[in-house]
Design a protein around this motif. Structure first.
Motif, PDB file in Angstrom:
ATOM      1  N   UNK A  52       0.858  -1.172   0.000  1.00  0.00           N
ATOM      2  CA  UNK A  52       0.000   0.000   0.000  1.00  0.00           C
ATOM      3  C   UNK A  52       0.904   1.234   0.000  1.00  0.00           C
ATOM      4  N   UNK A  53       0.767   2.083  -1.013  1.00  0.00           N
ATOM      5  CA  UNK A  53       1.692   3.216  -1.089  1.00  0.00           C
ATOM      6  C   UNK A  53       0.999   4.565  -1.036  1.00  0.00           C
ATOM      7  N   UNK A  65      -3.975   2.590  -2.719  1.00  0.00           N
ATOM      8  CA  UNK A  65      -3.269   2.421  -3.982  1.00  0.00           C
ATOM      9  C   UNK A  65      -2.081   1.498  -3.706  1.00  0.00           C
ATOM     10  N   UNK A  66      -2.040   0.391  -4.426  1.00  0.00           N
ATOM     11  CA  UNK A  66      -0.978  -0.593  -4.214  1.00  0.00           C
ATOM     12  C   UNK A  66       0.075  -0.437  -5.305  1.00  0.00           C
ATOM     13  N   UNK A  67       1.322  -0.568  -4.915  1.00  0.00           N
ATOM     14  CA  UNK A  67       2.388  -0.421  -5.901  1.00  0.00           C
ATOM     15  C   UNK A  67       2.237  -1.499  -6.974  1.00  0.00           C
ATOM     16  N   UNK A  68       2.105  -1.105  -8.249  1.00  0.00           N
ATOM     17  CA  UNK A  68       1.959  -2.107  -9.316  1.00  0.00           C
ATOM     18  C   UNK A  68       3.253  -2.891  -9.519  1.00  0.00           C
ATOM     19  N   UNK A  69       4.375  -2.267  -9.149  1.00  0.00           N
ATOM     20  CA  UNK A  69       5.683  -2.930  -9.218  1.00  0.00           C
ATOM     21  C   UNK A  69       6.511  -2.430  -8.039  1.00  0.00           C
ATOM     22  N   UNK A  70       7.604  -3.112  -7.750  1.00  0.00           N
ATOM     23  CA  UNK A  70       8.454  -2.665  -6.652  1.00  0.00           C
ATOM     24  C   UNK A  70       9.396  -1.559  -7.093  1.00  0.00           C
TER      25      UNK A  70
END
Lengths: 125, 448, 518
Positions: A52-53, A65-70
């Motif tokens: 969660x970012x 909003x979750x990070x789609x990538x690291x």
């Protein structure tokens, strides 16, 4: 031209070189209604794919909003603080949330391209 | 049955419209084993007169504080409530409305809340306040949790001058979380050094002013010590009338102020319902618990008010909410606000001054009683006495003579021999000089 | 990820009517903020000076002004009376706010609560001077325990959500007492938001239980979810869809089978009071909203009161304080400190002893109704809701088939293609003189409209309500979306801009605001 990918959580990521710009899709802003606040991460924070970012809030809803990538957060959109309406007016452009320096570009492979996302949205009815 | 409008004929017609033959059909989802066929074992319905008589008999077995000289405080104070307050809060439109979810038909409650928030912010010296909490003690617990969210730290320092109920409620709220409390020993002498307890893990220091023991303190140095360590200062006020005379917590550097608002507009009522006040700095508002009312305009451009920033709250955020609070203390907030409006700047200042003068005169009178030591140097309307005998015993003796002498500290601190002889005494505008004389001579007799 | 976004600003045109010089519309009068009515030197109280003594504030006196306005008593009276007239209230008309149980608030309750023997006693008076108050608490506890069939009660929680916290804390304390560190609380998708928020406050992770096609907990899914890591289930019954959980005893068995506890959200107890005892359903803890089922006034958002009843398994962990009757006929005693005994209270929930003013009101109400009247309350509440449901089912879309309990739930499929939303329907109801129903809750139903008439509405009153609803729905279906987008037209305010309020929060009056306006 930048490569734009989409998640099932209605986020987009536009990648140029090692840096991806992240926002929510026009479909998402439409579902949320008037955006009134976005809680953005600290610059420099390391996130893993799925973390969660950020949180985007409308009057009646809040969505993580979750990070789609690291990667590492290199910038956040300061303009939002002055005008959260940018998310509604231009979700795919001026209403971006943050920039990430990708830790593993291969993670992009699991995401949808524009056509697949359009198909996905259609399936939601 | 006077509260039920349906007649047997209505019920018959309505069951027919619903398409069932009896009311039992509508309860058919209830498992057969759990259906009650008869009545539960409780008395049958009664008329208004009978209920009033029976409950009146119970009420008559209590000694109303206003019927005798009374000096109790310790977080609940007997003040005179203007007649206007109780009339207005019984207006149907205030009394029987719900939380203002539909702003177009709730402007009365909403504008009142906006005014209440402003009043609370002004008297505490803070930038913003919420629309109320259950009471001062729960507000204190919420402040501890908020400070931990803001600082991302998990240590909370509690002053030994904090009301023991506030300490205990805060303890309960962190019982099953990762936050830990550093609780100072009870501090009747006002000698504790809280700054020494602050370290890099400290989220906040919670201190009460005037303290549970009645002592007033300058908190500025403590505020600086907190801020230097990246911690917050939470100031608790259990007697809001003091804010009419004493420098505000905001002025002394508080980051969060919580208070019990009962002193204005709300009767003693055996401890509740009361009203928690909660104020903080503007920059921290998104971590504040509870409802908030904000100004906006309607579609014709007229000024109006709505509940706002609701995404902090449980009905939207669910398990990620800042608090689980929903219903708060709306009507008590109204009573507080009306009383405050009647007082205004001049009235609040005068009321505070009257309380202070009455208490000073009482302290001086009691200081002349053999066996009584007045422990306070700086105080507002409450102070601690050290008696020559255990205070609980003295209070019981005086109650037998029709005097409510104060609160024995042992009532709130069980099994603390060092505190056994301490008596908390409060004086408000309700206490006359004659009350003070009666207390003094009764004490003199009891301590002989 | 997405919740349901919905319009939070009005559209459409202004209501017709001539302007007035004052802006008032006869009886409909605004009142400026008290800060804008400041008359320096005016004051609404008269106070004596007090004894002439030197101050003992230790140099801490306030230096500057606070900024509070001065108003004389007549101005204060008018201000609040004018404000009050901008509120809808149960005393004005139908207030069918689902899940909130807006029933008539008898004034006998108010009269009793104001008896000086109840309203003017200090919480820390010697026990010998408050025996009547302690007995009242004991008697209220007895009524609550008898009505729920549960052996123990904690009176101190201040509201429903506070009661939930009390219940979950007792549950966690019970697990910890036997060294059991469970992590998960199960909550149905349809639950009140307070349920997951409360579970999180107790340090639990929340897992969501799906609903079945009838609007009830999916028993098979639940049975698959319960394991040794589950501390408790939190279930509302009747649930937030207005339905009785038919499988509730099997739910209890499944939960108890893995050593977990059953918490019941008692917000909807009004539907079953006197007809079903939660203790017979296998429940371990349940809060009771005195401000719903037992008629204490909502007061524009509180104060409430949320006593919690406990099963034998949880009773030892109930919080302090509590009242006991002394064995030797020596009156009542309030246990305020954790005693050295077999009980292990988890702690204290609030200052002093609970919402006493609500206890007196609730007991006056219970005694008025008696065991017979309370049973009739549940029956009439359920009958009224079903009457509304049956009378609107042909024009609106019932969310789940079959009869309901105390509230009727509709979804917005009847509005499909009309351009009118649930919100628009609600605002149109305001113009017809009703308070809207609960909207967009429970979340499991699209565009939910949840109607709870309560037992204190007459048949004539319901017929009027039904007539108005049918009229509104027909108008919506007739393609008059523009009218709806502008509603309400006759309220003290038209739709308010919640987006503006949230984007640039103004949370208090600032003197500068006034200066700028002048």
């Amino acid at each position: 031209m930048a490569d734009i990918r989409y998640t099932e959580d209605h986020e987009w990521i536009s990648v140029e070189g090692k840096v991806g710009t992240i926002g929510i899709t026009d479909y998402a802003q439409n579902q949320l209604g008037d955006v009134v606040y976005v809680e953005l991460p600290e610059v420099g924070r390391e996130v893993a794919k799925g973390d969660e970012t950020a949180v985007v809030e409308s009057v009646k809803a809040a969505s993580e909003i979750y990070a789609p990538v690291g990667g590492k957060v290199t910038a956040v959109n300061q303009a939002l603080e002055e005008n959260y309406g940018l998310v509604n007016e231009d979700a795919a452009g001026a209403g971006w949330f943050m920039k990430l320096e990708l830790s593993d570009p291969a993670e992009l492979d699991g995401l949808m391209d524009e056509a697949a996302y359009a198909e996905f949205v259609k399936s939601l009815g | 049955m006077r509260y039920l409008p349906l007649t047997p004929e209505d019920r018959r017609q309505m069951l027919a419209r619903v398409g069932v033959s009896s009311i039992d059909d509508l309860f058919e989802d209830v498992p057969a084993a759990a259906r009650l066929d008869g009545l539960v074992d409780l008395p049958l319905h009664q008329g208004e007169l009978a209920v009033e008589r029976e409950l009146g008999a119970l009420a008559a077995r209590n000694v109303a504080a206003g019927s005798v000289p009374s000096f109790l405080g310790a977080g609940a104070y007997r003040h005179h409530v203007p007649a206007t307050v109780d009339h207005l809060i019984q207006r149907s439109e205030f009394l029987t409305a719900y939380t203002p979810y539909q702003p177009e038909v709730s402007q009365g409650t909403l504008q009142m809340l906006f005014e209440f928030q402003t009043q609370v912010a002004l008297i505490t010296g803070m930038e913003v306040a919420n629309a109320s909490m259950y009471d001062g003690a729960t507000a204190c617990a919420e402040a501890a949790l908020m400070a931990c969210r803001l600082t991302r730290r998990e240590k909370v320092v509690l002053s030994g001058g904090l009301h023991p109920h506030y300490r205990d409620v805060t303890k309960t709220s962190v019982k099953f979380g990762s936050v830990h409390l550093d609780i100072a020993e009870p501090d009747p002498d006002g000698a504790e050094d809280l700054a020494a307890r602050i370290d890099g893990e400290t989220a906040c220091v919670i201190v009460q002013n005037p303290s549970f023991f009645g002592r007033l303190k300058d908190l500025r140095a403590l505020a600086d010590a907190c801020h230097a360590a990246g911690a917050l200062l939470v100031v608790v006020v259990t007697e809001v009338v003091s804010l009419g005379l004493v420098a505000s917590p905001g002025e002394m550097g508080a980051d969060i102020v919580v208070a019990e608002g009962q002193s204005l507009g709300v009767p003693l009522g055996f401890g509740g319902p009361y009203v928690g006040l909660f104020a903080c700095r503007q920059k921290h508002v998104r971590q504040m618990p509870g409802r908030l009312c904000g100004e906006t305009v309607d579609q014709d451009g007229r000024r109006g008010y709505v509940l706002t920033l609701s995404t902090r709250e449980q009905h939207i955020r669910r398990e990620k909410a800042t608090s689980n609070i929903c219903t708060n203390a709306g009507l008590c907030a109204l009573a507080f606000s009306i009383h405050m409006t009647l007082l205004g700047e001049a009235g609040l200042t005068e009321l505070a001054s009257l309380n202070h003068r009455t208490a000073v005169a009482l302290a001086d009178r009691l200081a002349r009683v053999p066996g009584v030591e007045v422990m306070a140097d700086a105080f507002f309307n409450e102070f601690t006495l050290r008696l020559a005998k255990p205070a609980a015993q003295v209070v019981e003796t005086l109650a037998g003579k029709g005097i409510l002498a104060g609160v024995p500290v042992s009532r709130l601190y069980a099994n603390r021999p060092a505190l056994e002889n301490l008596l908390l005494v409060a004086a408000t505008e309700c206490n006359t000089e004659a009350d003070g004389d009666r207390l003094a001579s009764a004490l003199e007799e009891a301590l002989r | 990820m997405l919740n349901e976004g919905r319009q939070t600003r009005g559209t459409g045109t202004a209501a017709e009517g001539p302007d007035t010089w004052t802006g008032a519309r006869a009886l409909d009068q605004d009142t400026p903020l008290i800060f804008e009515q400041d008359s320096p030197g005016a004051c609404g109280v008269d106070l004596p000076d007090g004894p002439d003594v030197a101050n003992r504030l230790g140099g801490l006196e306030r230096k500057g002004a606070i900024g509070l306005p001065g108003l004389a008593e007549p101005e204060v009276m008018r201000h609040y009376v004018r404000l009050s007239r901008q509120n809808y209230a149960i005393d004005i008309g139908v207030y069918p706010l689902g899940s909130c149980t807006m029933k008539h608030n008898p004034r006998l309750n108010e009269k009793v609560a104001r008896m000086p023997g109840f309203s003017d006693i200090h919480p820390l008076q010697p026990e010998s001077t408050v025996q009547g108050a302690l007995e009242l608490m004991d008697r209220l506890g007895h009524w609550l325990k008898t009505l729920t069939g549960m052996p123990a009660v904690a009176l101190s929680p201040a509201a429903g959500a506070h009661g939930e916290l009390c219940g979950l804390m007792a549950i966690r304390a019970a697990h910890e007492a036997r060294g059991d560190a469970r992590k998960v609380v199960l909550v149905p998708e349809s639950a009140h938001g307070t349920n997951p928020a409360t579970a999180a406050m107790c340090g639990y992770a929340v897992k969501s239980i799906p609903a079945d096609e009838t609007g009830r907990v999916d028993l098979a899914a639940l049975e698959a979810m319960v394991d040794e890591d589950v501390a408790a289930i939190m279930l509302t019954n009747p649930n937030t869809c207005g339905l009785f959980e038919r499988d509730i005893i099997r739910v209890a068995e499944a939960v108890h089978g893995v050593g977990a506890y059953f918490y019941c959200d008692g917000a909807n107890f009004n539907a079953i009071v006197g007809r079903v005892r939660p203790g017979d359903l296998g429940i371990d803890a349940m809060h009771i909203n005195l401000h719903k089922t037992f008629s204490t006034p909502h007061g524009g958002g509180g104060p409430g009161s949320g006593p919690v009843v406990f099963s034998d398994a949880l009773a030892p962990f109930a919080p302090i304080p509590y009242v006991i009757e002394r064995k030797d006929g020596d009156g009542f005693h309030l246990v305020e400190h954790v005693p050295d005994s077999e009980v292990q209270p988890f702690g204290r929930m609030k200052g002093f002893h609970g919402q006493m003013g609500m206890f007196t009101r609730a007991l006056a109400y219970m005694m008025s109704h008696g065991s017979d009247g309370l049973r009739q309350v549940a029956e009439d509440a359920v009958l009224n809701a079903n009457y509304v449901r049956a009378s609107l089912a042909d024009v609106m879309s019932q969310a789940f088939d079959g009869p309901c309990m105390h509230e009727a739930l509709f979804d917005d499929s009847f509005l499909k293609g009309t351009g009118v939303s649930t919100l628009d329907i609600a605002k149109a109801m305001i113009d017809e003189g009703f308070h809207p129903m609960t909207m967009y809750f429970p979340l499991v139903v699209h565009g939910a409209l949840l109607i709870e008439p309560t037992e204190t509405e007459s048949k004539d009153g319901l017929d009027r309500f039904i007539g108005a609803m049918r009229h509104i729905v027909e108008r919506a279906k007739s393609g008059d979306a523009e009218h709806f987008a502008g509603a309400p037209y006759y309220a003290p305010r038209r739709r308010l801009d919640e987006t503006l309020a949230a984007r640039k929060p103004i949370l208090r009056f600032e003197p500068a605001m006034q200066d700028a306006a002048e």
